[in-house]
Scaffold this active site. Structure first.
Site: not given
Ligand SMILES: Cc1cc2nc3c(=O)[nH]c(=O)nc-3n(C[C@H](O)[C@H](O)[C@H](O)COP(=O)(O)OP(=O)(O)OC[C@H]3O[C@@H](n4cnc5c(N)ncnc54)[C@H](O)[C@@H]3O)c2cc1C
Length: 620
Positions: A322, A530
């Site tokens: 972000g 993990y």
């Molecule tokens: C139960 C669980 C399981 C998970 N499993 C995985 C996994 O298997 N693999 C993995 O990689 N991660 C995993 N994660 C972590 C998380 O899901 C990832 O980091 C995911 O990529 C975040 O995506 P989001 O859309 O929720 O982003 P957000 O949490 O909304 O944002 C994350 C960051 O990205 C930025 N952002 C979001 N959208 C945009 C956009 N359009 N433009 C610019 N910046 C943006 C935000 O500002 C923030 O800094 C897991 C998390 C949980 C809670």
């Protein structure tokens, strides 16, 4: 239960002359907008869908509501809490619950009259939210301390406004208005990050606006001939997979958070999915991105399969968290849905044997889409999550257990399990299976069946609910991850476990910590690991801070043991204090200068990626 999934037929490969019309564009498919479903409602205070929750029933057993998750929903899990208590070595009083004070109070929105007046000319009234609960949800992701703070304390600064653009023009207008009126913007995808990436800087004096991308949730086109699709950044993973599947394709990116995380979030956090062996990580899957920045829109005129064009600004978006702009769309690679998907599982006598197997398997080059190795505790966890079998099933499971333990000599406190997903055409899958089981045999592995493998992957999504559930029982829990060269993999796991145990003891905490790990991804050069770490925190003062301090110590141990700061979760604000430990001053300076040049006014002021030692500090 059928162990071979029948998948929708993939688009047959047409001859190129027919598949690619002369115009190049006319073969594109424009899928309809997916209508929202009532069943998709999400909880604000805990992970997941509203229809699913873990709780304790009148019989004192864990019970799961709803019917969403096969093998878990609607079930009673009588073994879970007794097993957990035996691991932590403390009888827990399950009637003593953490009283949730959710929603925690939030400060009133700071005035931003000029900004609001300007954006009201492009956004409708329902595209601007000031509701406290909505603002609160946009001020956090899913770290332990954030989820604790929203129930038991105060999160601190949250966005003053939440806006929902529906197209790139509106995003441009928002960025322009923010620049003109000195407003800070934080892009929001699914809010699933586990790095404090969405937490608002406490010292930020400007109004903060969360730009929620969820209404930019369309596949703009699918190009079946050239195997790519243009997708809006706010599209949630499960919708993307569903709609691509309807056209016989997959993107192949399946993070465990796929139900809620978005394409833009995946790119921004440099994410990785469980099937990366077959399809690749996010950086392998994204051909192009469009990004609204302070300097205009980053875009290109065409998508080529690979280019050599000098330094490519688009590559800076992977892991940008972000900080540089708002990703609006991306062109991603597509793969035909595999005609065959099969599951498998193998038991090994020790974790070391399991890792040796994975190493040997990787060298063969015939790696299944996913191969995961659970350590002994996680294997036991999987068993404890089984609903109590009845009748013949119970007898069968008893006999099987007796055979494995007494006849084959597996030690229940040492044995580990590997779960597998095979994807491809029938011949390919058959070849992978032959290779896997041949190599497994060399390391004493025993085939444990497709059903156990399938169950292991099915649990992925329901397990995610458990952290917030056990928090109500005064257990603080969280996961963290790393990647490490092969030769240091086993020692890293051991060192981290020992370090957490030592930190636990040094603080005089009761019982034992729960520390468990699994190898989730393999590379020629090493693995991703993990961890789950939890402790029983009843009567502990500031339980969340204690957790954070021990997790920080674990991270130090990870680095000292040859691991990376993160394989896929990213840095956010949770781990930025470690950046100077992993990057030279010159590397950090490049990053700082880039940010300064791209965003001199720090409009994208989430302050992720900037070295700052706020480790161990509570969110407020
Ligand atoms: C139960 C669980 C399981 C998970 N499993 C995985 C996994 O298997 N693999 C993995 O990689 N991660 C995993 N994660 C972590 C998380 O899901 C990832 O980091 C995911 O990529 C975040 O995506 P989001 O859309 O929720 O982003 P957000 O949490 O909304 O944002 C994350 C960051 O990205 C930025 N952002 C979001 N959208 C945009 C956009 N359009 N433009 C610019 N910046 C943006 C935000 O500002 C923030 O800094 C897991 C998390 C949980 C809670």
């Amino acid at each position: 239960m059928p162990q071979t999934d029948t998948l929708p037929p993939s688009t047959p490969a047409a001859p190129l002359s027919q598949a690619a019309p002369q115009t190049g564009l006319s073969g594109r498919i424009v899928p309809p907008v997916l209508p929202p479903k009532a069943a998709d409602a999400e909880s604000l205070d805990v992970w997941g869908f509203k229809d699913t929750a873990f709780g304790i029933n009148e019989r004192g057993h864990v019970h799961v509501t709803g019917n969403r998750y096969d093998g878990m929903s609607g079930q009673e899990l009588p073994n879970l809490m007794p097993w957990f208590q035996s691991v932590v070595g403390i009888p827990m009083d399950l009637s003593k619950r953490l009283t949730s004070a959710y929603p925690c109070p939030v400060a009133p929105s700071r005035p931003a009259d000029a900004f609001l007046a300007e954006i009201r000319s492009v956004l409708a009234a329902d595209q601007i939210a000031t509701d406290d609960a909505i603002r609160l949800r946009h001020g956090h992701g899913h770290t332990q301390e954030e989820m604790y703070a929203i129930k038991a304390g105060k999160l601190g600064r949250v966005p003053d406004y939440v806006v929902y653009p529906t197209d790139e023009e509106q995003v441009i207008a928002l960025v322009e208005a923010a620049k003109r009126h000195d407003v800070c913007l934080i892009p929001y995808g699914g809010g699933t990050n586990v790095t404090d990436a969405l937490r608002c800087p406490e010292q930020e004096l400007r109004p903060i606006v969360s730009v929620d991308m969820k209404r930019m949730n369309r596949i703009l086109w699918i190009d079946p001939a050239n195997r790519m699709a243009c997708v809006q950044a706010g599209m949630v993973g499960r919708h993307l997979m569903e709609q691509l599947g309807q056209h016989g394709f997959t993107m192949g990116h399946e993070p465990d958070s796929i139900e809620f995380s978005t394409l833009g979030g995946w790119i921004s956090t440099h994410a990785s999915g469980m099937k990366k062996n077959r399809y690749g990580n996010i950086e392998d899957l994204v051909l192009d991105v469009r990004v609204v920045t302070l300097n205009g829109v980053l875009s290109r005129t065409a998508q080529a399969p690979r280019e050599s064009i000098g330094v490519d600004p688009r590559l800076w978006l992977f892991g940008s968290e972000g900080s540089f702009g708002i990703i609006t769309t991306a062109v991603v690679k597509l793969f035909p849905l595999p005609p065959v998907r099969k599951y498998g599982s193998v038991l090994f006598k020790t974790f070391q044997q399991g890792v040796d197997f994975m190493y040997a398997l990787t060298q063969t080059g015939r790696i299944p889409a996913s191969v995961r190795l659970m350590d002994n505790l996680q294997f036991q966890f999987g068993q404890a999550l089984k609903p109590a079998p009845g009748g013949l099933k119970a007898l069968k499971s008893k006999l099987e257990k007796a055979y494995v333990l007494n006849v084959l000599g597996y030690d229940p406190n040492q044995m580990v399990a590997c779960t597998l997903v095979f994807e491809g055409d029938a011949a390919e899958v058959a070849e992978q299976e032959r290779t896997v089981y041949r190599v497994a045999k060399r390391f004493g592995g025993m085939k444990a069946g497709a059903e156990n493998g399938k169950r292991g992957y099915a649990l992925t999504y329901s397990i995610a609910y458990i952290r917030d559930f056990i928090m109500t029982l005064n257990v603080m829990a969280e996961s963290f991850e790393t990647s490490v060269p092969w030769t240091q993999a086993v020692s890293l796991c051991e060192n981290v476990r020992r370090r957490i145990e030592a930190e636990h003891k040094a603080r005089g905490l009761a019982g034992n910590p729960f520390v468990s790990c699994r190898v989730t991804q393999v590379y020629e050069t090493g693995v991703a690991i993990y961890f789950y770490y939890a402790y029983y925190a009843k009567d502990v003062e500031h339980p969340s801070d204690v957790y954070l301090a021990i997790e920080k110590a674990a991270r130090e141990e990870v680095l000292a043991s040859g691991g990376s700061l993160s394989h896929h979760h990213g840095v956010g604000k949770l781990r930025r204090g470690f950046l100077p430990a992993i990057m030279s001053p010159a590397a950090l300076e490049w990053r700082r200068l880039a940010k300064q040049a791209i965003d001199p006014g720090n409009v994208f002021g989430c302050n992720n990626l900037i070295p700052a030692d706020d480790q161990g500090a509570p969110p407020a």
